[in-house]
Scaffold this motif. Structure first.
Motif, PDB file in Angstrom:
ATOM      1  N   SER A   1       0.817  -1.217   0.000  1.00  0.00           N
ATOM      2  CA  SER A   1       0.000   0.000   0.000  1.00  0.00           C
ATOM      3  C   SER A   1       0.851   1.267   0.000  1.00  0.00           C
ATOM      4  N   ARG A   2       2.138   1.158   0.319  1.00  0.00           N
ATOM      5  CA  ARG A   2       3.049   2.307   0.330  1.00  0.00           C
ATOM      6  C   ARG A   2       3.948   2.333  -0.914  1.00  0.00           C
ATOM      7  N   ALA A   3       3.547   1.659  -1.955  1.00  0.00           N
ATOM      8  CA  ALA A   3       4.399   1.488  -3.130  1.00  0.00           C
ATOM      9  C   ALA A   3       4.795   2.812  -3.778  1.00  0.00           C
ATOM     10  N   ILE A   4       3.896   3.757  -3.869  1.00  0.00           N
ATOM     11  CA  ILE A   4       4.238   5.029  -4.505  1.00  0.00           C
ATOM     12  C   ILE A   4       5.304   5.746  -3.684  1.00  0.00           C
ATOM     13  N   GLU A   5       5.147   5.772  -2.382  1.00  0.00           N
ATOM     14  CA  GLU A   5       6.141   6.396  -1.503  1.00  0.00           C
ATOM     15  C   GLU A   5       7.501   5.713  -1.651  1.00  0.00           C
ATOM     16  N   LEU A   6       7.507   4.391  -1.656  1.00  0.00           N
ATOM     17  CA  LEU A   6       8.759   3.653  -1.811  1.00  0.00           C
ATOM     18  C   LEU A   6       9.397   3.914  -3.170  1.00  0.00           C
ATOM     19  N   THR A   7       8.574   3.961  -4.202  1.00  0.00           N
ATOM     20  CA  THR A   7       9.079   4.224  -5.549  1.00  0.00           C
ATOM     21  C   THR A   7       9.719   5.604  -5.618  1.00  0.00           C
ATOM     22  N   GLU A   8       9.066   6.593  -5.045  1.00  0.00           N
ATOM     23  CA  GLU A   8       9.620   7.956  -5.057  1.00  0.00           C
ATOM     24  C   GLU A   8      10.963   8.024  -4.329  1.00  0.00           C
ATOM     25  N   GLN A   9      11.118   7.233  -3.288  1.00  0.00           N
ATOM     26  CA  GLN A   9      12.368   7.227  -2.531  1.00  0.00           C
ATOM     27  C   GLN A   9      13.467   6.426  -3.228  1.00  0.00           C
ATOM     28  N   GLU A  10      13.103   5.287  -3.833  1.00  0.00           N
ATOM     29  CA  GLU A  10      14.097   4.366  -4.374  1.00  0.00           C
ATOM     30  C   GLU A  10      14.433   4.584  -5.841  1.00  0.00           C
TER      31      GLU A  10
ATOM     32  N   PRO B   1      15.144   7.230  -7.826  1.00  0.00           N
ATOM     33  CA  PRO B   1      16.341   7.999  -8.179  1.00  0.00           C
ATOM     34  C   PRO B   1      17.636   7.210  -7.964  1.00  0.00           C
ATOM     35  N   GLU B   2      17.720   6.460  -6.878  1.00  0.00           N
ATOM     36  CA  GLU B   2      18.930   5.669  -6.618  1.00  0.00           C
ATOM     37  C   GLU B   2      19.096   4.569  -7.661  1.00  0.00           C
ATOM     38  N   ILE B   3      18.004   3.894  -7.977  1.00  0.00           N
ATOM     39  CA  ILE B   3      18.060   2.821  -8.972  1.00  0.00           C
ATOM     40  C   ILE B   3      18.488   3.372 -10.326  1.00  0.00           C
ATOM     41  N   LEU B   4      17.877   4.473 -10.744  1.00  0.00           N
ATOM     42  CA  LEU B   4      18.212   5.061 -12.046  1.00  0.00           C
ATOM     43  C   LEU B   4      19.650   5.574 -12.086  1.00  0.00           C
ATOM     44  N   SER B   5      20.170   6.024 -10.951  1.00  0.00           N
ATOM     45  CA  SER B   5      21.543   6.529 -10.924  1.00  0.00           C
ATOM     46  C   SER B   5      22.563   5.418 -11.160  1.00  0.00           C
ATOM     47  N   MET B   6      22.175   4.175 -10.977  1.00  0.00           N
ATOM     48  CA  MET B   6      23.082   3.045 -11.174  1.00  0.00           C
ATOM     49  C   MET B   6      23.153   2.591 -12.631  1.00  0.00           C
TER      50      MET B   6
END
Length: 81
Positions: A21-30, A32-37
């Motif tokens: 249920s918190r997927a959007i919040e987790l996506t917003e946090q994670e 940028p880090e994933i894309l930076s890799m």
């Protein structure tokens, strides 16, 4: 598994696909880090298997979606990054 996903992904939301249920919040946090890799992908052809709700990006003119059994796809080895 097919019946499970039919039941749990009727609206094709991020929350349903991640079963959280918190997927959007987790996506917003994670995200940028994933894309930076990732390396720079400009001009590259990229294949994503199991794109989930990738259909949300169907408005892009450089995206093609194929719904298929990934174990039966004939994918050329030299076509994608």
């Amino acid at each position: 598994m097919t019946e499970f996903w039919k039941e749990h992904s009727k609206a094709a939301t991020v929350e349903e696909m991640m079963l959280d249920s918190r997927a959007i919040e987790l996506t917003e946090q994670e995200l940028p880090e994933i894309l930076s890799m990732l390396p720079p992908l400009d001009g590259c052809r990229v294949l994503e298997l199991g794109a989930g709700i990738g259909q949300n990006n169907g408005h892009h003119s450089n995206v093609t979606f194929i719904q298929a059994d990934v174990t039966k796809l004939d994918i050329p080895h030299d076509r994608y990054v």
